[in-house]
Design a protein around this motif. Structure first.
Motif, PDB file in Angstrom:
ATOM      1  N   TYR A 631     -38.115  -7.000  26.786  1.00 24.89           N
ATOM      2  CA  TYR A 631     -38.874  -8.254  26.735  1.00 24.89           C
ATOM      3  C   TYR A 631     -39.367  -8.634  28.130  1.00 24.89           C
ATOM      4  CZ  TYR A 631     -37.436  -9.298  21.907  1.00 24.89           C
ATOM      5  OH  TYR A 631     -37.264  -9.274  20.553  1.00 24.89           O
ATOM      6  N   ALA A 632     -38.482  -8.503  29.119  1.00 24.13           N
ATOM      7  CA  ALA A 632     -38.864  -8.865  30.482  1.00 24.13           C
ATOM      8  C   ALA A 632     -40.022  -7.996  30.959  1.00 24.13           C
ATOM      9  CB  ALA A 632     -37.670  -8.712  31.422  1.00 24.13           C
ATOM     10  N   PHE A 633     -39.975  -6.709  30.645  1.00 26.19           N
ATOM     11  CA  PHE A 633     -41.052  -5.815  31.079  1.00 26.19           C
ATOM     12  C   PHE A 633     -42.381  -6.204  30.439  1.00 26.19           C
ATOM     13  CE2 PHE A 633     -43.779  -2.171  30.310  1.00 26.19           C
ATOM     14  CZ  PHE A 633     -43.952  -1.692  31.601  1.00 26.19           C
ATOM     15  N   VAL A 634     -42.363  -6.378  29.127  1.00 29.32           N
ATOM     16  CA  VAL A 634     -43.612  -6.678  28.421  1.00 29.32           C
ATOM     17  C   VAL A 634     -44.215  -7.987  28.922  1.00 29.32           C
ATOM     18  CG1 VAL A 634     -44.624  -7.254  26.184  1.00 29.32           C
ATOM     19  CG2 VAL A 634     -43.009  -5.357  26.365  1.00 29.32           C
ATOM     20  N   PHE A 635     -43.378  -9.020  29.047  1.00 22.79           N
ATOM     21  CA  PHE A 635     -43.915 -10.315  29.461  1.00 22.79           C
ATOM     22  C   PHE A 635     -44.296 -10.332  30.935  1.00 22.79           C
ATOM     23  CE2 PHE A 635     -41.598 -11.853  25.634  1.00 22.79           C
ATOM     24  CZ  PHE A 635     -42.709 -12.371  24.984  1.00 22.79           C
ATOM     25  N   LEU A 636     -43.493  -9.708  31.776  1.00 28.06           N
ATOM     26  CA  LEU A 636     -43.805  -9.736  33.205  1.00 28.06           C
ATOM     27  C   LEU A 636     -45.050  -8.922  33.523  1.00 28.06           C
ATOM     28  CD1 LEU A 636     -40.458  -9.632  35.210  1.00 28.06           C
ATOM     29  CD2 LEU A 636     -42.154 -11.427  35.080  1.00 28.06           C
ATOM     30  N   VAL A 637     -45.145  -7.727  32.964  1.00 29.25           N
ATOM     31  CA  VAL A 637     -46.301  -6.886  33.269  1.00 29.25           C
ATOM     32  C   VAL A 637     -47.561  -7.472  32.633  1.00 29.25           C
ATOM     33  CG1 VAL A 637     -47.332  -4.604  32.966  1.00 29.25           C
ATOM     34  CG2 VAL A 637     -44.931  -4.813  33.611  1.00 29.25           C
ATOM     35  N   ALA A 638     -47.451  -7.906  31.376  1.00 32.10           N
ATOM     36  CA  ALA A 638     -48.636  -8.429  30.683  1.00 32.10           C
ATOM     37  C   ALA A 638     -49.064  -9.785  31.235  1.00 32.10           C
ATOM     38  CB  ALA A 638     -48.361  -8.530  29.186  1.00 32.10           C
ATOM     39  N   LEU A 639     -48.081 -10.690  31.473  1.00 36.23           N
ATOM     40  CA  LEU A 639     -48.422 -12.022  31.957  1.00 36.23           C
ATOM     41  C   LEU A 639     -48.630 -12.047  33.466  1.00 36.23           C
ATOM     42  CD1 LEU A 639     -45.908 -14.172  29.868  1.00 36.23           C
ATOM     43  CD2 LEU A 639     -48.373 -14.037  29.548  1.00 36.23           C
ATOM     44  N   GLY A 640     -47.767 -11.338  34.196  1.00 38.26           N
ATOM     45  CA  GLY A 640     -47.876 -11.348  35.647  1.00 38.26           C
ATOM     46  C   GLY A 640     -49.179 -10.763  36.147  1.00 38.26           C
ATOM     47  N   ILE A 641     -49.705  -9.816  35.414  1.00 37.79           N
ATOM     48  CA  ILE A 641     -50.949  -9.178  35.832  1.00 37.79           C
ATOM     49  C   ILE A 641     -52.139 -10.113  35.659  1.00 37.79           C
ATOM     50  CG2 ILE A 641     -52.019  -8.059  33.816  1.00 37.79           C
ATOM     51  CD1 ILE A 641     -51.561  -5.386  35.343  1.00 37.79           C
ATOM     52  N   ASP A 642     -51.950 -11.186  34.873  1.00 40.23           N
ATOM     53  CA  ASP A 642     -53.022 -12.166  34.660  1.00 40.23           C
ATOM     54  C   ASP A 642     -53.559 -12.716  35.967  1.00 40.23           C
ATOM     55  OD1 ASP A 642     -52.999 -11.944  31.987  1.00 40.23           O
ATOM     56  OD2 ASP A 642     -52.327 -13.970  31.548  1.00 40.23           O
ATOM     57  N   TYR A 643     -52.641 -13.052  36.881  1.00 46.43           N
ATOM     58  CA  TYR A 643     -53.057 -13.735  38.104  1.00 46.43           C
ATOM     59  C   TYR A 643     -53.830 -12.800  39.025  1.00 46.43           C
ATOM     60  CZ  TYR A 643     -49.841 -16.780  35.873  1.00 46.43           C
ATOM     61  OH  TYR A 643     -49.236 -17.544  34.910  1.00 46.43           O
ATOM     62  N   ALA A 701     -35.519 -16.428  30.611  1.00 43.94           N
ATOM     63  CA  ALA A 701     -36.112 -17.547  31.352  1.00 43.94           C
ATOM     64  C   ALA A 701     -36.154 -17.250  32.840  1.00 43.94           C
ATOM     65  CB  ALA A 701     -35.321 -18.829  31.088  1.00 43.94           C
ATOM     66  N   PHE A 702     -35.044 -16.761  33.384  1.00 40.46           N
ATOM     67  CA  PHE A 702     -35.030 -16.472  34.824  1.00 40.46           C
ATOM     68  C   PHE A 702     -35.936 -15.294  35.156  1.00 40.46           C
ATOM     69  CE2 PHE A 702     -33.577 -13.969  38.414  1.00 40.46           C
ATOM     70  CZ  PHE A 702     -33.641 -14.914  39.424  1.00 40.46           C
ATOM     71  N   LEU A 703     -35.822 -14.214  34.412  1.00 44.16           N
ATOM     72  CA  LEU A 703     -36.588 -13.010  34.729  1.00 44.16           C
ATOM     73  C   LEU A 703     -38.091 -13.274  34.726  1.00 44.16           C
ATOM     74  CD1 LEU A 703     -34.535 -10.318  32.793  1.00 44.16           C
ATOM     75  CD2 LEU A 703     -35.132 -10.222  35.215  1.00 44.16           C
ATOM     76  N   VAL A 704     -38.572 -13.934  33.679  1.00 40.03           N
ATOM     77  CA  VAL A 704     -40.012 -14.169  33.586  1.00 40.03           C
ATOM     78  C   VAL A 704     -40.451 -15.216  34.608  1.00 40.03           C
ATOM     79  CG1 VAL A 704     -41.900 -14.893  32.084  1.00 40.03           C
ATOM     80  CG2 VAL A 704     -40.061 -13.477  31.167  1.00 40.03           C
ATOM     81  N   SER A 705     -39.687 -16.291  34.771  1.00 36.78           N
ATOM     82  CA  SER A 705     -40.068 -17.336  35.724  1.00 36.78           C
ATOM     83  C   SER A 705     -40.101 -16.791  37.146  1.00 36.78           C
ATOM     84  CB  SER A 705     -39.090 -18.512  35.646  1.00 36.78           C
ATOM     85  OG  SER A 705     -39.127 -19.111  34.381  1.00 36.78           O
ATOM     86  N   PHE A 706     -39.046 -16.108  37.537  1.00 37.18           N
ATOM     87  CA  PHE A 706     -39.005 -15.551  38.891  1.00 37.18           C
ATOM     88  C   PHE A 706     -40.079 -14.486  39.071  1.00 37.18           C
ATOM     89  CE2 PHE A 706     -37.571 -12.378  41.972  1.00 37.18           C
ATOM     90  CZ  PHE A 706     -37.309 -13.182  43.081  1.00 37.18           C
ATOM     91  N   GLY A 707     -40.239 -13.638  38.067  1.00 38.36           N
ATOM     92  CA  GLY A 707     -41.239 -12.577  38.163  1.00 38.36           C
ATOM     93  C   GLY A 707     -42.660 -13.106  38.259  1.00 38.36           C
ATOM     94  N   VAL A 708     -42.962 -14.155  37.488  1.00 41.77           N
ATOM     95  CA  VAL A 708     -44.300 -14.748  37.538  1.00 41.77           C
ATOM     96  C   VAL A 708     -44.562 -15.362  38.914  1.00 41.77           C
ATOM     97  CG1 VAL A 708     -45.679 -16.686  36.688  1.00 41.77           C
ATOM     98  CG2 VAL A 708     -44.610 -15.118  35.075  1.00 41.77           C
ATOM     99  N   LEU A 709     -43.566 -16.060  39.465  1.00 37.75           N
ATOM    100  CA  LEU A 709     -43.736 -16.630  40.801  1.00 37.75           C
ATOM    101  C   LEU A 709     -43.902 -15.530  41.846  1.00 37.75           C
ATOM    102  CD1 LEU A 709     -41.144 -19.566  40.749  1.00 37.75           C
ATOM    103  CD2 LEU A 709     -43.636 -19.714  40.610  1.00 37.75           C
ATOM    104  N   LEU A 710     -43.170 -14.445  41.682  1.00 36.73           N
ATOM    105  CA  LEU A 710     -43.303 -13.316  42.607  1.00 36.73           C
ATOM    106  C   LEU A 710     -44.709 -12.724  42.518  1.00 36.73           C
ATOM    107  CD1 LEU A 710     -41.444 -11.824  44.621  1.00 36.73           C
ATOM    108  CD2 LEU A 710     -40.968 -10.166  42.810  1.00 36.73           C
ATOM    109  N   ASP A 711     -45.216 -12.588  41.295  1.00 37.79           N
ATOM    110  CA  ASP A 711     -46.580 -12.076  41.117  1.00 37.79           C
ATOM    111  C   ASP A 711     -47.604 -13.020  41.734  1.00 37.79           C
ATOM    112  OD1 ASP A 711     -46.308  -9.614  39.789  1.00 37.79           O
ATOM    113  OD2 ASP A 711     -45.816 -10.631  37.935  1.00 37.79           O
ATOM    114  N   THR A 712     -47.384 -14.318  41.527  1.00 36.77           N
ATOM    115  CA  THR A 712     -48.361 -15.301  42.008  1.00 36.77           C
ATOM    116  C   THR A 712     -48.345 -15.434  43.519  1.00 36.77           C
ATOM    117  OG1 THR A 712     -47.986 -16.541  39.957  1.00 36.77           O
ATOM    118  CG2 THR A 712     -49.157 -17.674  41.705  1.00 36.77           C
TER     119      THR A 712
END
Length: 761
Positions: A631-643, A701-712
């Motif tokens: 789940y973390a991979f799918v959401f982080l790669v798919a959502l994080g790449i948005d920015y 919650a932590f993985l996606v939140s932290f990962g999104v901030l790292l991407d951003t």
């Protein structure tokens, strides 16, 4: 006459070269379109709001229901049904004398016997029936060998347990609630009572997920609203964006409810929680991008309709690319053999599609609903049309804003920036292998004290914990003795017996040439220890009987974990391939998409590494379920790449006029604020999942939140701009024909007059 590029970096001028359409028919048509869009979404919200409140009625939270038909435990369960008249989902009532360690008195045991006799007549609220109407067999009282406790297995009919009572939830939850209320009367006899077992665990899971409709959504909306108030500094605009997100959620809920009710997809509590967060976060992100571009165009055009038309067109590509990338990545979950994972893909994709439609239809209608006065929605910072020939202050040479300074810093030291950033991410990724994802037990799932977990601990203290849910082995009749002996010899198995034809019979019960062997484990069937025992039993039994099938609750957990690992190996390459194709088509290049993909993989690895340190060393969490990584991979790669998509689409737009290096500086400077706001919003909405006291959701919650901030903050702000600026025109290989060369003229700042070189044909 000086020619200027049609880019956001061009001089600002009022749209006065030709008058805006002013005839009444066009104005009336615009008003009708706005009203039609608003009316359509009001209808969707009316029906979708009802569906949203009923999503819990179509939830399925039984792990066994998600396994593929090919799983060994599923095939074993199918054959095992032939050995019983009615399959049951037991609720286990555990009674212990108080204080603990003292024996049950005769009067206390009598009260327990009376409770067992009266329990079938207890009404089940919302059904018009009693507990006895939902039972698959009698309730018997089993005293413990130490005399300090008693066990009452309540065999709930497994078929009826999955039924839904209109407006009241699943039958199993209602039966457990009725049993718990009736058991409370026993505590007056000087005993403590718990209701646990599979049925009790499911009821507690549903109770934990009940916060999705209330607490989770309220927290997510309030957090997003607070961020939007800070971003916009306006009393009205934040609510416009929030309404867009909430209306989008009703649209998604309407579709998901009817698909789940029709059996087209499976919905569990985790998927529902993720759906809510995903829609609110994505709709807000898309709205931020559109509003930022609309505000920019309002400084160039007097007509709000013209400004919206241009902003909508220029926002369409990045928002569509973002939504398309996320949907494509999520749909790769359909490759999963677990129906819960496979259904999460379309459930989440429906959410993204609804957020996309709301942002591109409802939001423009809300922004334009007051006609010519629509600018006032930005009050008190109402954008005004700049005088002809003026240069946008955000694009002035030498502008001193935060993002201009960062862009200038990255441009001056591009190679040092991207190499240093990549090295830091690689260092954090080195901790990723320490992330423990070997599976969790039911007692580990809950982060707060719940009755089913407490009852399981008392049960294990006085009884063979695995006796209520033994490992079941379906074997050929000729192998019965060998299979029973082999299973009994496995460490962790306390006994293994062949099911007989009756209580007084010694002959095995034979169905279609097969027998059923029950192997009782010392550990509870929901524990990691029992899962390992099931694996050992499976290996041992297959050696003596290759045709034997090993099932039961522990084996189902084993198959679920093994399936999750295989899903990870299958889905990760598929997600990467799909996203790469989307990026190549969007950016018309191969090198830039590869840079983005590698950068986001580094971000994902670093997020897992940081999570491993936090979960293992700081919070002391137990092992995670293997699906957490997926789940973390799918959401982080798919959502994080948005920015990065938001950034690079603007960089390409600027590059066509200014060259790559100058385009990177402009793109990063202009989009920095809005993309950072979008990243913070999505991180905050996913962080809201932590309010539900479940290990899986807190970790996600932590993985996606932290990962999104790292991407951003890191990948989009430093790593990708640094690499692209360093490579220059080569970033757009092999299709570089339209990209201006990065010569001296292309790397200089714009002149004081704001004139920029035209895009090369």
């Amino acid at each position: 006459m000086t020619r200027t590029s049609d880019r956001s970096s061009r001089p600002i001028r009022a749209s006065g070269t030709r008058s805006e359409p002013s005839d009444r028919k066009r104005g009336a048509l615009r008003g009708l379109v706005v009203l039609a869009v608003l009316a359509a979404w009001l209808v969707i919200a009316a029906f979708g709001g009802v569906a949203q409140g009923r999503l819990s009625e179509v939830q399925e939270n039984d792990t066994a229901a998600f396994l593929p038909a090919s799983a060994e435990s599923t095939r074993a369960a199918e054959l095992a049904r032939g050995f019983v008249d009615t399959e049951s989902l037991p609720a286990l009532v555990v009674v212990e004398a108080e204080p603990a360690g003292t024996p049950l008195s005769g009067s206390q045991l009598g009260a327990v016997q009376e409770f067992a006799r009266d329990l079938p007549s207890v009404p089940v609220e919302g059904t018009g029936e009693t507990v006895g109407d939902f039972l698959a067999g009698p309730i018997v009282v089993i005293p413990s060998e130490d005399g300090q406790a008693a066990l009452l297995p309540v065999p709930v009919d497994a078929t009826r347990a999955t039924e839904s009572a209109e407006g009241e939830g699943s039958v199993v939850n209602l039966v457990v609630e009725a049993v718990r209320e009736a058991a409370a009367d026993l505590e007056g006899s000087g005993v403590a009572v718990w209701v646990t077992g599979p049925a009790g665990t499911i009821a507690d899971l549903v109770e934990a997920f009940s916060g999705i409709d209330g607490l989770l959504l309220i927290v997510a909306v309030l957090v997003v609203l607070a961020i939007l108030v800070v971003v916009y500094r306006s009393p009205s605009l934040p609510f416009t964006v929030i309404f867009t997100a909430l209306f989008g959620l009703t649209g998604a809920s309407l579709a998901v409810y009817h698909l789940a009710a029709a059996g087209v997809l499976d919905l569990d509590g985790q998927s529902q929680g993720i759906l809510f967060i995903l829609v609110v976060g994505a709709a807000t992100d898309y709205s931020l991008l559109l509003v930022a571009r609309y505000r920019e165009e309002l400084t160039r055009h007097e007509s709000v309709y013209t400004a919206m038309r241009i902003a909508w067109r220029r926002s369409l590509e990045p928002i569509s690319a973002s939504a398309g990338t996320v949907i494509a990545g999520l749909m790769c979950l359909l490759l999963s053999d677990l129906s819960s994972n496979a259904s999460l893909g379309p459930v989440s994709a429906i959410g993204i599609a609804s957020a996309y439609l709301a942002a591109l239809t409802l939001l423009p209608a809300l922004l334009l609903m007051t006609g010519r006065r629509s600018r006032l929605i930005f009050w008190p910072r109402v954008p005004r049309v700049a005088p002809a020939g003026a240069v946008d202050p955000e694009l002035e040479p030498g502008a001193s804003g935060l993002w201009h300074r960062l862009a200038a810093f990255v441009a001056r030291r591009d190679r040092a920036v991207w190499i240093g950033t990549a090295a830091a991410l690689i260092a954090l990724t080195a901790f990723a292998p320490t992330f423990r994802a070997g599976g969790s037990s039911d007692s580990d799932v809950f982060l707060t004290e719940v009755e089913s977990v407490a009852g399981q601990e008392v049960l294990a203290a006085h009884f063979d914990a695995g006796g209520t849910q033994p490992i079941t082995i379906v074997a050929p009749e000729s192998d019965a003795d060998a299979v029973a002996a082999a299973a009994a010899g496995v460490p962790g198995v306390t006994s293994a017996t062949v099911l007989t034809a009756g209580p007084a019979s010694t002959e095995p019960l034979v169905v279609d040439g097969r027998v059923l062997v029950n192997a009782v484990t010392a550990a509870s069937a929901d524990s990691r220890e029992a899962v390992q025992v099931a694996s050992d039993v499976r290996d041992t039994v297959h050696e003596v009987s290759p045709d034997a099938l090993v099932g039961g609750a522990a084996a189902q957990r084993l198959d679920s974990q093994q399936t999750s690992v295989r899903d990870l190996q299958r889905i990760v390459p598929a997600v990467l391939a799909v996203i790469l194709v989307v990026l190549v088509l969007l950016l018309r290049a191969v090198v830039a998409p590869l840079i983005i993909l590698v950068a986001n993989l580094l971000s994902f690895g670093a997020s897992i590494g940081v999570a491993a340190i936090l979960f293992n060393q700081v919070l002391g969490f137990p092992e995670s379920d293997p699906s957490v990584i997926l789940y973390a991979f799918v959401f982080l790669v798919a959502l994080g790449i948005d920015y990065t998509i938001f950034l690079m689409t603007r960089v390409r737009e600027e590059t066509l006029a200014l060259g790559t290096r100058r385009g990177v500086r402009r793109g990063l400077a202009v989009t920095g604020g809005v993309i950072t706001s979008a990243g913070i919003v999505l991180a905050a909405t996913f962080g809201a999942l932590a309010v539900l006291p479940l290990l899986f959701l807190v970790q996600i919650a932590f993985l996606v939140s932290f990962g999104v901030l790292l991407d951003t903050m890191v990948v989009r702000s430093l790593l990708v701009p640094g690499v692209v600026h360093d490579l220059g025109r080569r970033s757009w290989w092999p299709w570089t024909a339209r990209i201006p060369a990065d010569g001296p003229a292309a790397t200089d700042e714009v002149t004081a007059a704001g004139v920029v070189p035209p895009a090369r044909a």
